[in-house]
Enzyme design. Structure first.
Site, PDB file in Angstrom:
ATOM      1  N   GLU A  61      68.379  34.284  22.528  1.00  0.00           N
ATOM      2  CA  GLU A  61      68.458  33.445  23.450  1.00  0.00           C
ATOM      3  C   GLU A  61      69.388  33.679  24.795  1.00  0.00           C
ATOM      4  N   GLY A  62      70.198  35.132  24.972  1.00  0.00           N
ATOM      5  CA  GLY A  62      70.693  35.767  25.302  1.00  0.00           C
ATOM      6  C   GLY A  62      72.695  36.128  24.514  1.00  0.00           C
ATOM      7  N   PHE A 103      56.477  33.801  20.919  1.00  0.00           N
ATOM      8  CA  PHE A 103      56.793  33.872  22.406  1.00  0.00           C
ATOM      9  C   PHE A 103      57.650  34.931  22.515  1.00  0.00           C
ATOM     10  N   ARG A 128      89.381  25.305  -6.473  1.00  0.00           N
ATOM     11  CA  ARG A 128      90.159  26.744  -6.986  1.00  0.00           C
ATOM     12  C   ARG A 128      91.979  27.244  -7.439  1.00  0.00           C
ATOM     13  N   ALA A 167      65.839  25.794  23.872  1.00  0.00           N
ATOM     14  CA  ALA A 167      66.061  26.398  22.929  1.00  0.00           C
ATOM     15  C   ALA A 167      66.982  26.978  22.610  1.00  0.00           C
ATOM     16  N   LEU A 171      63.755  28.706  28.411  1.00  0.00           N
ATOM     17  CA  LEU A 171      65.033  29.168  27.050  1.00  0.00           C
ATOM     18  C   LEU A 171      66.372  27.502  27.020  1.00  0.00           C
ATOM     19  N   GLY A 227      65.508  43.794  27.372  1.00  0.00           N
ATOM     20  CA  GLY A 227      66.387  42.415  26.809  1.00  0.00           C
ATOM     21  C   GLY A 227      66.657  41.375  27.404  1.00  0.00           C
TER      22      GLY A 227
HETATM   23  P1  TGC Z   1      68.196  35.428  38.536  1.00  0.00           P
HETATM   24  O1  TGC Z   1      67.369  35.690  39.674  1.00  0.00           O
HETATM   25  O2  TGC Z   1      68.982  34.465  37.946  1.00  0.00           O
HETATM   26  O3  TGC Z   1      66.775  34.330  38.032  1.00  0.00           O
HETATM   27  C1  TGC Z   1      65.293  34.095  37.939  1.00  0.00           C
HETATM   28  C2  TGC Z   1      64.712  33.035  38.368  1.00  0.00           C
HETATM   29  O4  TGC Z   1      65.396  32.536  37.490  1.00  0.00           O
HETATM   30  C3  TGC Z   1      65.687  30.632  37.695  1.00  0.00           C
HETATM   31  N1  TGC Z   1      66.866  31.158  36.495  1.00  0.00           N
HETATM   32  C4  TGC Z   1      66.032  29.656  35.514  1.00  0.00           C
HETATM   33  N2  TGC Z   1      65.976  28.687  36.083  1.00  0.00           N
HETATM   34  C5  TGC Z   1      65.221  28.264  34.680  1.00  0.00           C
HETATM   35  N3  TGC Z   1      66.074  28.434  34.046  1.00  0.00           N
HETATM   36  C6  TGC Z   1      67.315  29.266  33.549  1.00  0.00           C
HETATM   37  N4  TGC Z   1      68.254  29.363  32.125  1.00  0.00           N
HETATM   38  C7  TGC Z   1      66.651  29.796  35.306  1.00  0.00           C
HETATM   39  N5  TGC Z   1      68.004  31.444  35.222  1.00  0.00           N
HETATM   40  C8  TGC Z   1      67.517  31.086  35.977  1.00  0.00           C
HETATM   41  C9  TGC Z   1      66.481  31.272  38.825  1.00  0.00           C
HETATM   42  O5  TGC Z   1      66.867  30.195  39.899  1.00  0.00           O
HETATM   43  C10 TGC Z   1      65.432  32.622  39.503  1.00  0.00           C
HETATM   44  O6  TGC Z   1      64.511  31.387  39.620  1.00  0.00           O
HETATM   45  P2  TGC Z   1      64.084  31.667  41.782  1.00  0.00           P
HETATM   46  O7  TGC Z   1      62.872  30.839  41.516  1.00  0.00           O
HETATM   47  O8  TGC Z   1      64.600  31.945  42.747  1.00  0.00           O
HETATM   48  O9  TGC Z   1      62.933  32.697  41.362  1.00  0.00           O
HETATM   49  O10 TGC Z   1      67.479  36.388  37.161  1.00  0.00           O
HETATM   50  P3  TGC Z   1      67.919  37.570  36.491  1.00  0.00           P
HETATM   51  O11 TGC Z   1      66.690  38.708  36.369  1.00  0.00           O
HETATM   52  O12 TGC Z   1      69.122  37.900  37.289  1.00  0.00           O
HETATM   53  O13 TGC Z   1      68.395  37.558  34.832  1.00  0.00           O
HETATM   54  C11 TGC Z   1      69.210  36.475  35.195  1.00  0.00           C
HETATM   55  C12 TGC Z   1      69.700  36.132  33.203  1.00  0.00           C
HETATM   56  C13 TGC Z   1      70.399  37.608  32.981  1.00  0.00           C
HETATM   57  C14 TGC Z   1      70.810  35.013  33.575  1.00  0.00           C
HETATM   58  C15 TGC Z   1      68.321  35.704  33.112  1.00  0.00           C
HETATM   59  O14 TGC Z   1      67.503  36.683  33.125  1.00  0.00           O
HETATM   60  C16 TGC Z   1      68.861  35.925  31.499  1.00  0.00           C
HETATM   61  O15 TGC Z   1      69.467  34.818  30.795  1.00  0.00           O
HETATM   62  N6  TGC Z   1      68.761  37.153  30.338  1.00  0.00           N
HETATM   63  C17 TGC Z   1      68.923  36.994  28.384  1.00  0.00           C
HETATM   64  C18 TGC Z   1      67.966  36.800  28.225  1.00  0.00           C
HETATM   65  C19 TGC Z   1      67.136  36.177  26.961  1.00  0.00           C
HETATM   66  O16 TGC Z   1      67.725  35.289  26.677  1.00  0.00           O
HETATM   67  N7  TGC Z   1      65.844  36.538  26.582  1.00  0.00           N
HETATM   68  C20 TGC Z   1      66.192  35.115  25.471  1.00  0.00           C
HETATM   69  C21 TGC Z   1      64.800  35.915  24.813  1.00  0.00           C
HETATM   70  S1  TGC Z   1      63.788  34.778  23.754  1.00  0.00           S
HETATM   71  C22 TGC Z   1      64.927  34.768  21.996  1.00  0.00           C
HETATM   72  O17 TGC Z   1      65.589  35.888  22.576  1.00  0.00           O
HETATM   73  C23 TGC Z   1      64.122  34.017  21.534  1.00  0.00           C
HETATM   74  S2  TGC Z   1      64.890  34.000  19.676  1.00  0.00           S
HETATM   75  C24 TGC Z   1      64.418  32.343  19.286  1.00  0.00           C
HETATM   76  C25 TGC Z   1      64.852  32.014  17.996  1.00  0.00           C
HETATM   77  O18 TGC Z   1      64.626  33.083  16.921  1.00  0.00           O
HETATM   78  O19 TGC Z   1      65.557  30.678  18.144  1.00  0.00           O
HETATM   79  P1  FAD Z   2      70.620  44.533  25.562  1.00  0.00           P
HETATM   80  O1  FAD Z   2      70.089  43.930  26.468  1.00  0.00           O
HETATM   81  O2  FAD Z   2      70.091  45.662  25.754  1.00  0.00           O
HETATM   82  O3  FAD Z   2      72.040  44.987  25.455  1.00  0.00           O
HETATM   83  C1  FAD Z   2      73.252  45.471  24.856  1.00  0.00           C
HETATM   84  C2  FAD Z   2      74.659  45.084  25.074  1.00  0.00           C
HETATM   85  O4  FAD Z   2      74.640  45.320  26.989  1.00  0.00           O
HETATM   86  C3  FAD Z   2      74.942  43.645  24.706  1.00  0.00           C
HETATM   87  O5  FAD Z   2      75.772  43.500  24.053  1.00  0.00           O
HETATM   88  C4  FAD Z   2      74.507  42.575  26.106  1.00  0.00           C
HETATM   89  O6  FAD Z   2      75.567  41.140  26.182  1.00  0.00           O
HETATM   90  C5  FAD Z   2      75.108  43.939  26.743  1.00  0.00           C
HETATM   91  N1  FAD Z   2      74.833  43.497  28.646  1.00  0.00           N
HETATM   92  C6  FAD Z   2      73.508  44.177  28.523  1.00  0.00           C
HETATM   93  N2  FAD Z   2      73.424  43.540  30.371  1.00  0.00           N
HETATM   94  C7  FAD Z   2      74.976  43.641  30.420  1.00  0.00           C
HETATM   95  C8  FAD Z   2      75.634  42.624  32.000  1.00  0.00           C
HETATM   96  N3  FAD Z   2      74.868  42.991  32.764  1.00  0.00           N
HETATM   97  N4  FAD Z   2      76.727  42.591  31.642  1.00  0.00           N
HETATM   98  C9  FAD Z   2      77.864  43.394  30.146  1.00  0.00           C
HETATM   99  N5  FAD Z   2      77.337  43.133  29.500  1.00  0.00           N
HETATM  100  C10 FAD Z   2      75.624  43.509  29.290  1.00  0.00           C
HETATM  101  N6  FAD Z   2      63.137  37.488  22.017  1.00  0.00           N
HETATM  102  C11 FAD Z   2      62.073  37.290  22.382  1.00  0.00           C
HETATM  103  O7  FAD Z   2      61.697  37.115  23.661  1.00  0.00           O
HETATM  104  N7  FAD Z   2      61.128  36.158  21.780  1.00  0.00           N
HETATM  105  C12 FAD Z   2      61.756  36.237  20.246  1.00  0.00           C
HETATM  106  O8  FAD Z   2      61.750  34.973  19.383  1.00  0.00           O
HETATM  107  C13 FAD Z   2      62.967  36.691  20.102  1.00  0.00           C
HETATM  108  N8  FAD Z   2      63.673  36.680  18.341  1.00  0.00           N
HETATM  109  C14 FAD Z   2      64.943  37.098  18.147  1.00  0.00           C
HETATM  110  C15 FAD Z   2      65.145  37.260  16.683  1.00  0.00           C
HETATM  111  C16 FAD Z   2      66.181  38.152  16.589  1.00  0.00           C
HETATM  112  C17 FAD Z   2      66.241  38.475  14.748  1.00  0.00           C
HETATM  113  C18 FAD Z   2      66.851  38.887  17.207  1.00  0.00           C
HETATM  114  C19 FAD Z   2      67.496  39.614  16.742  1.00  0.00           C
HETATM  115  C20 FAD Z   2      66.550  39.006  18.894  1.00  0.00           C
HETATM  116  C21 FAD Z   2      65.220  38.116  18.792  1.00  0.00           C
HETATM  117  N9  FAD Z   2      64.886  38.349  20.275  1.00  0.00           N
HETATM  118  C22 FAD Z   2      64.024  37.690  20.779  1.00  0.00           C
HETATM  119  C23 FAD Z   2      65.472  39.134  21.162  1.00  0.00           C
HETATM  120  C24 FAD Z   2      66.775  38.584  22.207  1.00  0.00           C
HETATM  121  O9  FAD Z   2      66.511  37.614  22.713  1.00  0.00           O
HETATM  122  C25 FAD Z   2      67.357  39.949  22.239  1.00  0.00           C
HETATM  123  O10 FAD Z   2      67.548  40.679  21.159  1.00  0.00           O
HETATM  124  C26 FAD Z   2      68.837  39.526  23.551  1.00  0.00           C
HETATM  125  O11 FAD Z   2      68.309  38.745  24.361  1.00  0.00           O
HETATM  126  C27 FAD Z   2      69.989  40.909  23.604  1.00  0.00           C
HETATM  127  O12 FAD Z   2      68.627  41.679  24.083  1.00  0.00           O
HETATM  128  P2  FAD Z   2      68.921  43.176  23.800  1.00  0.00           P
HETATM  129  O13 FAD Z   2      69.067  43.360  21.654  1.00  0.00           O
HETATM  130  O14 FAD Z   2      67.965  44.263  23.907  1.00  0.00           O
HETATM  131  O15 FAD Z   2      70.057  43.518  24.506  1.00  0.00           O
END
Ligand code: TGC
Ligand code: FAD
Length: 404
Positions: free
Chosen positions: A383-384, A148, A288, A262, A259, A156
């Site tokens: 995942e955030g 993904f 122990r 997940a 997400l 990020g």
């Molecule tokens: P924002 O303006 O708040 O939202 C944009 C649109 O998205 C809708 N929305 C959601 N919809 C479904 N589920 C959710 N959880 C949603 N959160 C928001 C929202 O209603 C809006 O819709 P619309 O129709 O009005 O456009 O977006 P923002 O740009 O301000 O960002 C919000 C924020 C920071 C919460 C979000 O972007 C976020 O969650 N950031 C964290 C990024 C993250 O979690 N990345 C994960 C990457 S994948 C990964 O890490 C896989 S690891 C997997 C593994 O190995 O297990």
């Molecule tokens: P940044 O976004 O640069 O954040 C750096 C720091 O700033 C963090 O402490 C954060 O909390 C803080 N920060 C950022 N914005 C704010 C704010 N507005 N207010 C306060 N603090 C803030 N991604 C995928 O898409 N697919 C995957 O399969 C996937 N797998 C992963 C596997 C591993 C092992 C790891 C480590 C990461 C993976 N990720 C994946 C990416 C992961 O989702 C990101 O690392 C994560 O979302 C954070 O992004 P970043 O590392 O760029 O940190």
């Protein structure tokens, strides 16, 4: 021969003695199906994964021979309907499987949760019927693995800023950009990639290994989640067939909804890591001897154990209720964020405390504590991040969006 015998001895020493802990009789809330799912997953993990997980983590390699076994316990798409190859189970079953996997290793759970929630879910939810039939059965059986791509080098926590993009070339799309930190990328056959079209609208595209210009270099140097493969996705003028665009939903909400699934699985999974740490520390505290008695007889050690089981029990209750809400289609994204944040934080604290309880032995690979502790550093970030989920809760309760 000598090395082989040594390995046999080491593996025999690593007999997995884990037993579940259920302080508030949560088992009474589970159906027979839930218990069957749990028992099958636990037995498979103990037999097939526990003996090799330390070695996999040391080698920094996901053990790919486990893929058919993961499929056999229903770890790939547990809640995807059977007509598409899934197990047709409920969301609590999904959580239970993730918990049993992460009880062994967060990387093992990662491999399965990416496949289920981040690859199969978007194809099921937003794919066409042709896409579902083409991809889901192969993904459910583990014949194909997926990844993904949302995170980019410069985006990020703020995925909405992504720069990966595609252009409409008439008979195909032309995809350019790069994704980073992508679980399963180095060996995945398919990637669900989120990219912007010429109007800046985010869409999901299914990119297949072998498409010209698409590469997946492995990321090295991780001290965390070492038994899971992580890589980049590079798109250099990749020609993506038009039928590979997910037609069902566009906008940032599409990947964020994946997400949710997940993060739900991680909320359950993290409890598994915490349980394994607690189980290890509890057993060690009874065996122990220091100052003439088991260390578990000292009040300071009892405080650690009592607080661990209290926090685990609170997380179990929170998560079970979340599972009921998700089954009923009522769980909100903010509720899922709260559980992911709470449970991972709980688990990482327990891993650190448990490691201390084992003294010097706690830093060795004879026990899983350092591995869990290091793994959870990724889980609290991906995942955030911990802070992003706090801000999601803050936004939900105040109505003020701290991200804008
Ligand atoms: P924002 O303006 O708040 O939202 C944009 C649109 O998205 C809708 N929305 C959601 N919809 C479904 N589920 C959710 N959880 C949603 N959160 C928001 C929202 O209603 C809006 O819709 P619309 O129709 O009005 O456009 O977006 P923002 O740009 O301000 O960002 C919000 C924020 C920071 C919460 C979000 O972007 C976020 O969650 N950031 C964290 C990024 C993250 O979690 N990345 C994960 C990457 S994948 C990964 O890490 C896989 S690891 C997997 C593994 O190995 O297990
Ligand atoms: P940044 O976004 O640069 O954040 C750096 C720091 O700033 C963090 O402490 C954060 O909390 C803080 N920060 C950022 N914005 C704010 C704010 N507005 N207010 C306060 N603090 C803030 N991604 C995928 O898409 N697919 C995957 O399969 C996937 N797998 C992963 C596997 C591993 C092992 C790891 C480590 C990461 C993976 N990720 C994946 C990416 C992961 O989702 C990101 O690392 C994560 O979302 C954070 O992004 P970043 O590392 O760029 O940190």
């Amino acid at each position: 021969m000598v090395a082989y015998i040594c390995r046999l001895i080491i593996n025999a020493m690593r007999t997995d003695l884990y037993q579940g802990h259920d302080y508030y009789m949560m088992d009474e809330l589970l159906t027979d199906e839930h218990k069957l799912v749990r028992d099958a997953a636990r037995a498979w993990v103990k037999k097939e994964v526990s003996p090799i997980i330390e070695e996999a983590a040391e080698k920094c390699q996901f053990p790919k021979h486990l893929l058919p076994g993961l499929a056999s316990i229903g770890a790939f798409g547990p809640y995807i309907p059977e007509e598409y190859g899934g197990a047709g189970l409920d969301h609590i079953s999904y959580g239970i499987i993730m918990q049993e996997l992460e009880r062994c290793d967060s990387g093992l759970r990662s491999t399965a949760s990416v496949q289920s929630s981040l690859v199969m879910y978007p194809i099921f939810k937003y794919g066409s019927e042709e896409q579902r039939m083409k991809y889901l059965p192969k993904l459910a059986s583990g014949e194909w693995m997926g990844c993904f791509g949302l995170t980019e080098p410069d985006h990020g926590s703020n995925p909405g800023g992504m720069v990966t993009n595609f252009k409409d070339m008439g008979d195909h799309y032309l995809l350019n950009g790069a994704k980073m930190w992508i679980s399963n990328a180095p060996f995945a056959q398919v990637a669900v990639v989120w990219a912007k079209n010429e109007e800046g609208r985010i869409h999901g595209l299914v990119v297949e290994r072998g498409m010209e210009g698409f590469s997946t270099p492995t990321m090295h140097g991780k001290w965390s989640l070492r038994a899971s493969d992580t890589g980049e996705l590079i798109f250099d003028n990749v020609k993506v067939p038009k039928e590979n665009l997910l037609p069902g939903r566009s906008g940032l909400g599409a990947p964020l909804s994946c997400l949710d699934s997940a993060r739900f699985g991680i909320a359950w999974g993290a409890i598994g890591a915490a349980l394994d740490c607690y189980d290890t520390a509890l057993r060690y505290s009874k065996e122990r001897i220091q100052f003439g008695k088991p260390i578990g007889a000292f009040q300071l050690q009892q405080k650690k154990l009592a607080e661990m089981i209290t926090e685990i029990t609170k997380a179990q209750l929170l998560t079970f209720r979340l599972g009921q809400l998700r089954n009923e289609g009522k769980a909100t994204s903010a509720q899922i964020s709260m559980a992911k944040r709470n449970n991972v934080d709980m688990a990482i604290n327990i891993a650190r405390e448990a490691r201390q309880m084992l003294g010097g032995m706690g830093i060795t690979n004879e026990y899983p504590l350092m591995r869990h502790s290091m793994n959870l550093e990724s889980v609290i970030t991906y995942e955030g991040t911990h802070d992003i989920h706090l801000l999601i809760t803050g936004m939900d309760v105040t109505g003020f969006d701290a991200f804008k």
